[in-house]
Design a protein around this motif. Structure first.
Motif, mmCIF file in Angstrom:
data_model
loop_
_atom_site.group_PDB
_atom_site.id
_atom_site.type_symbol
_atom_site.label_atom_id
_atom_site.label_comp_id
_atom_site.label_asym_id
_atom_site.label_seq_id
_atom_site.Cartn_x
_atom_site.Cartn_y
_atom_site.Cartn_z
ATOM 1 N N ARG A 68 -1.779 -7.865 -18.786
ATOM 2 C CA ARG A 68 -3.286 -7.633 -18.171
ATOM 3 C C ARG A 68 -4.418 -7.148 -19.488
ATOM 4 O O ARG A 68 -5.317 -7.818 -19.787
ATOM 5 N N VAL A 125 -8.364 -4.842 -10.982
ATOM 6 C CA VAL A 125 -9.080 -6.270 -10.779
ATOM 7 C C VAL A 125 -10.122 -6.176 -9.822
ATOM 8 O O VAL A 125 -11.080 -6.999 -10.125
ATOM 9 N N GLU A 126 -9.897 -5.426 -8.870
ATOM 10 C CA GLU A 126 -10.883 -5.319 -7.863
ATOM 11 C C GLU A 126 -12.380 -4.557 -8.584
ATOM 12 O O GLU A 126 -13.292 -5.060 -8.267
ATOM 13 N N LYS A 175 -4.246 -3.439 -9.720
ATOM 14 C CA LYS A 175 -4.542 -4.086 -8.698
ATOM 15 C C LYS A 175 -5.993 -3.342 -8.292
ATOM 16 O O LYS A 175 -6.990 -4.473 -8.202
ATOM 17 N N ASP A 176 -6.246 -2.323 -8.383
ATOM 18 C CA ASP A 176 -7.377 -1.817 -8.490
ATOM 19 C C ASP A 176 -8.371 -2.198 -9.432
ATOM 20 O O ASP A 176 -9.573 -2.344 -9.427
ATOM 21 N N SER A 197 0.677 -1.141 -0.136
ATOM 22 C CA SER A 197 -0.030 0.242 -0.010
ATOM 23 C C SER A 197 0.887 1.210 0.163
ATOM 24 O O SER A 197 2.197 1.217 0.354
ATOM 25 N N ALA A 210 1.364 -0.603 -10.318
ATOM 26 C CA ALA A 210 0.920 -1.888 -9.810
ATOM 27 C C ALA A 210 -0.385 -1.643 -8.902
ATOM 28 O O ALA A 210 -1.310 -2.547 -8.890
ATOM 29 N N GLY A 211 -0.664 -0.504 -8.200
ATOM 30 C CA GLY A 211 -1.591 -0.243 -7.386
ATOM 31 C C GLY A 211 -3.052 -0.206 -8.252
ATOM 32 O O GLY A 211 -3.947 -0.423 -8.174
#
Length: 187
Positions: free
Chosen positions: A178, A38-39, A35-36, A2, A31-32
């Motif tokens: 991705r 994907v969510e 990740k976001d 984070s 990277a954040g």
């Protein structure tokens, strides 16, 4: 990792926790964002399931959990995406402000957040907007998750196409993976 844990890390015993100007490394921001995304994709899938269930509504706990997460997560993710895109999109030469492309992304984010507010009202357990027909609600949900998926891909394509020199090859390859996954699966 984070942003907070990155901020609290140190080099040679020097903590960055008190550095008001701290900015995570662009690769960490990228990277954040991935990740976001994907969510967000999971949340959009949940909204699609909601739309597919209409006119019957799923339990209040299911749609309440999805809405609560979207209400808090989407504006935060939009802010992070704007910061990341500012890394790769040079300022407008005439004004020195945001590039026209970034301005368009920001406009779309505001539109998405406005539609999100309407969806939250429509799905709220207290029935704030009970006058909507299931067809209208389904249309709103579909517009929202389709636009959201497009926006995620657009942001990733911008980063992938304009990110050389801003991100490491490894970070950009994760974006390429991705995008390849999305092309193969449609999601």
């Amino acid at each position: 990792m984070s942003d907070q844990s990155l901020k609290e890390s140190s080099i040679d015993g020097t903590s960055f926790a008190d550095d008001a100007a701290y900015r995570p490394h662009p690769d960490a921001q990228l990277a954040g964002m991935l990740k976001d995304h994907v969510e967000l994709a999971c949340l959009y899938d949940a909204l699609e399931e909601l739309a597919d269930c209409l006119p019957a509504m799923p339990s209040a706990s299911i749609h309440s959990a999805v809405l609560q997460r979207l209400e808090t997560f989407l504006p935060e993710q939009h802010r992070w995406a704007r910061e990341l895109l500012r890394c790769v999109l040079p300022p407008c030469p005439r004004t020195g402000g945001d590039s026209p492309l970034l301005k368009r992304v920001i406009e779309q984010q505001h539109e998405d957040e406005g539609l999100l507010g309407d969806i939250v009202d429509a799905l709220h357990p207290d029935g704030r907007c009970a006058c909507l027909t299931p067809n209208t609600l389904g249309y709103m949900l579909r517009c929202f998750f389709i636009n959201g998926r497009r926006a995620m891909l657009f942001n990733e394509y911008i980063v992938f196409s304009r990110g050389r020199g801003h991100f490491t090859v490894g970070a950009l390859s994760r974006v390429g993976e991705r995008l390849g996954y999305v092309e193969e699966t449609g999601r």
